[in-house]
Each structure stands twice: as structure tokens, then as C-alpha cells.
Design a protein around this motif. Structure first.
Motif, PDB file in Angstrom:
ATOM      1  N   ARG A  16       0.949  -0.985  -0.082  1.00 26.65           N
ATOM      2  CA  ARG A  16       0.095   0.254   0.037  1.00 26.65           C
ATOM      3  C   ARG A  16       0.353   1.402   0.339  1.00 26.65           C
ATOM      4  NH1 ARG A  16      -1.828   0.202   6.126  1.00 26.65           N
ATOM      5  NH2 ARG A  16      -0.228   1.450   6.960  1.00 26.65           N
ATOM      6  N   ARG A  17       0.346   2.165  -0.505  1.00 27.64           N
ATOM      7  CA  ARG A  17       0.986   3.430  -0.152  1.00 27.64           C
ATOM      8  C   ARG A  17       1.379   4.513   1.232  1.00 27.64           C
ATOM      9  NH1 ARG A  17      -0.154   8.409   0.252  1.00 27.64           N
ATOM     10  NH2 ARG A  17      -1.971   7.977   1.088  1.00 27.64           N
ATOM     11  N   CYS A  18       2.825   4.739   1.928  1.00 25.67           N
ATOM     12  CA  CYS A  18       2.856   5.075   2.748  1.00 25.67           C
ATOM     13  C   CYS A  18       2.400   6.212   2.909  1.00 25.67           C
ATOM     14  CB  CYS A  18       4.885   5.015   3.122  1.00 25.67           C
ATOM     15  SG  CYS A  18       4.396   4.475   4.789  1.00 25.67           S
ATOM     16  N   PRO A  19       1.166   6.167   3.599  1.00 28.23           N
ATOM     17  CA  PRO A  19       0.897   7.690   3.845  1.00 28.23           C
ATOM     18  C   PRO A  19       1.530   8.643   4.931  1.00 28.23           C
ATOM     19  CG  PRO A  19      -0.596   6.079   5.254  1.00 28.23           C
ATOM     20  CD  PRO A  19       0.610   5.311   4.521  1.00 28.23           C
ATOM     21  N   SER A  20       1.280  10.421   4.768  1.00 28.60           N
ATOM     22  CA  SER A  20       2.589  10.706   5.819  1.00 28.60           C
ATOM     23  C   SER A  20       2.642  10.707   7.219  1.00 28.60           C
ATOM     24  CB  SER A  20       1.985  12.519   5.210  1.00 28.60           C
ATOM     25  OG  SER A  20       1.204  12.418   5.401  1.00 28.60           O
ATOM     26  N   ASP A  21       1.158  10.649   7.937  1.00 26.63           N
ATOM     27  CA  ASP A  21       0.945  10.026   9.464  1.00 26.63           C
ATOM     28  C   ASP A  21       0.822   8.458   9.413  1.00 26.63           C
ATOM     29  OD1 ASP A  21      -1.176   9.216   8.185  1.00 26.63           O
ATOM     30  OD2 ASP A  21      -2.213  10.827   9.097  1.00 26.63           O
ATOM     31  N   CYS A  22       1.843   7.805   8.242  1.00 23.91           N
ATOM     32  CA  CYS A  22       1.550   6.044   8.892  1.00 23.91           C
ATOM     33  C   CYS A  22       2.604   5.792  10.387  1.00 23.91           C
ATOM     34  CB  CYS A  22       2.455   6.400   7.705  1.00 23.91           C
ATOM     35  SG  CYS A  22       2.504   3.968   8.536  1.00 23.91           S
ATOM     36  N   ILE A  23       1.305   5.255  11.273  1.00 26.02           N
ATOM     37  CA  ILE A  23       1.659   4.721  11.794  1.00 26.02           C
ATOM     38  C   ILE A  23       3.078   4.328  12.983  1.00 26.02           C
ATOM     39  CG2 ILE A  23      -0.593   2.114  12.304  1.00 26.02           C
ATOM     40  CD1 ILE A  23       0.535   4.974  15.203  1.00 26.02           C
ATOM     41  N   PHE A  24       3.792   2.939  11.267  1.00 21.61           N
ATOM     42  CA  PHE A  24       4.138   2.068  11.134  1.00 21.61           C
ATOM     43  C   PHE A  24       6.111   3.184  11.158  1.00 21.61           C
ATOM     44  CE2 PHE A  24       0.295  -0.532   9.665  1.00 21.61           C
ATOM     45  CZ  PHE A  24       0.418  -1.392  11.429  1.00 21.61           C
ATOM     46  N   SER A  25       5.585   3.384  10.322  1.00 24.25           N
ATOM     47  CA  SER A  25       7.712   4.200   9.297  1.00 24.25           C
ATOM     48  C   SER A  25       8.802   4.482  10.500  1.00 24.25           C
ATOM     49  CB  SER A  25       6.629   5.368   8.601  1.00 24.25           C
ATOM     50  OG  SER A  25       6.328   6.317   8.916  1.00 24.25           O
ATOM     51  N   LEU A  26       7.380   4.992  11.476  1.00 23.26           N
ATOM     52  CA  LEU A  26       9.044   5.343  12.166  1.00 23.26           C
ATOM     53  C   LEU A  26       9.996   4.426  12.968  1.00 23.26           C
ATOM     54  CD1 LEU A  26       7.594   8.487  14.080  1.00 23.26           C
ATOM     55  CD2 LEU A  26       9.438   8.668  12.672  1.00 23.26           C
TER      56      LEU A  26
END
Lengths: 116, 116
Positions: A16-26
């Protein structure tokens, strides 16, 4: 979205697209895909997202680390997971305490010999 | 189906009929609804079912116990879960080993006094 752009490990895995406020990304960087794959396998992505979202932002990194740790040990040991580690540590404490009690008994024995 | 009839805690929670070959019924008895509620909250019912199904039947009770233990500690400590226990046990081992090293040093001191 990952710092520096691109998708995080979770969004890559979930295609999926990684949203700017993605809960996982950090907490699930793209260079460690297994870290996300393991928590996904054990808890499911939506449970992990929920658990992180319910915490204040400053505690999420520690929570992601402890979830990753537990998931890794559950994958490696599907019967006992982390509980296997806890059992072994309890055993190690018991051994150390037994050895301490023996050494203290020897020490008191010597002290009594000197006093007598 | 529970031994003795009736629905297990999982099937009651999931509001479904408890099948005769229910994967949960032996490990999540009706008299402890919280045990199932916790693993459901942390892992999700389908992940728990999958983890139990992937094990030989004689290991499932131990696995259900360790999953329940981990889920309980994750509910009580959403940041560290079981990993908090592991940290505290490591600290306890370090303390016991420090005390052992001190006691051994005292013991050797006494032995040397006697030998001299």
C-alpha cells in the motif's frame, strides 16, 4: 512515509501507499523487512497499529521494540515464546542464589572457626 | 465443545456455536472468560487458532498458557509486556552475581588470613 521518502517495511509488506502519518514508518524501517513480517505474523498488522496508536508517541518506539522481541521469540519457539526465556532466567536466579547461600555458609563457618 | 457440553470461553466471546472439534475449547474454559478476552485483544482469535493448529496436540496446552501469560502482561504493561519482566530478571541476576562475587572475595580473604 519514511524519513527521506519511500515506503516503510509495513507499507511495502502490505503493498500500500505509505501515508505521511503512517503509524508504522518510524518503527519499521524499509531496511528491516523481517521485523515487520514477524509482528504481522504473530499479532496482525491491525493489532500492532492499534497497540501503537493507544500509546503516547514518546512510548511507541519502546513498544515496537518489545513487540518485535516477543514476536521473534514466538516465531523461534512457537510453544513457549518469551515465557521460555523467563523460565530460564528464573532457573539462573535460583542457581545464583543457591551458590550464594553455600558461599555464605562457608564464610560463616570460617568466621566461627576464628571466633572459637 | 467443552468436556461436559456447553460453549467454551472463545465461542461464547465470539457468539458462535462451539463445534465438536473446537481448537479453543480445551484451553479456554468457560469459567475463565478473561483468559480468552486477553489473547483475543492482543493476538486476535484467528491468530491464536492458527498458532495452536500449527502445533502437535500435546504441545497446545503449554502454548495456550504461554500466549495467555504474554497477553496478560501486554494488557497490564502495554509498552514493555513480558520484556519488562525479562529486564527485571536480568537486573536480579546481576544483583545476585554481584553479591556472590563480594561474598566469595570475603571468603578468600578469610582463607588467606588463616593460611598466612
Amino acid at each position: 512515509m519514511m524519513p527521506g521518502g519511500g515506503r516503510c517495511a509495513a507499507c511495502k509488506y502490505l503493498r500500500r501507499r505509505c501515508p505521511s502519518d503512517c503509524i508504522f514508518s518510524l518503527y519499521f524501517p524499509a531496511n528491516d523487512p523481517q521485523r515487520f513480517a514477524r509482528v504481522h505474523k504473530i499479532y496482525g498488522a491491525s493489532n500492532v497499529a492499534k497497540m501503537l496508536q493507544q500509546l503516547p508517541a514518546n512510548l511507541r518506539a519502546e513498544a515496537a521494540d518489545s513487540l518485535s522481541f516477543e514476536a521473534r521469540h514466538r516465531v523461534e519457539d512457537p510453544v513457549y515464546g518469551c515465557v521460555g526465556i523467563i523460565h530460564r532466567l528464573h532457573q539462573q536466579i535460583q542457581n545464583a542464589e543457591t551458590q550464594l547461600a553455600k558461599t555464605q555458609a562457608q564464610l560463616f563457618g570460617f568466621i566461627n572457626t576464628i571466633i572459637d
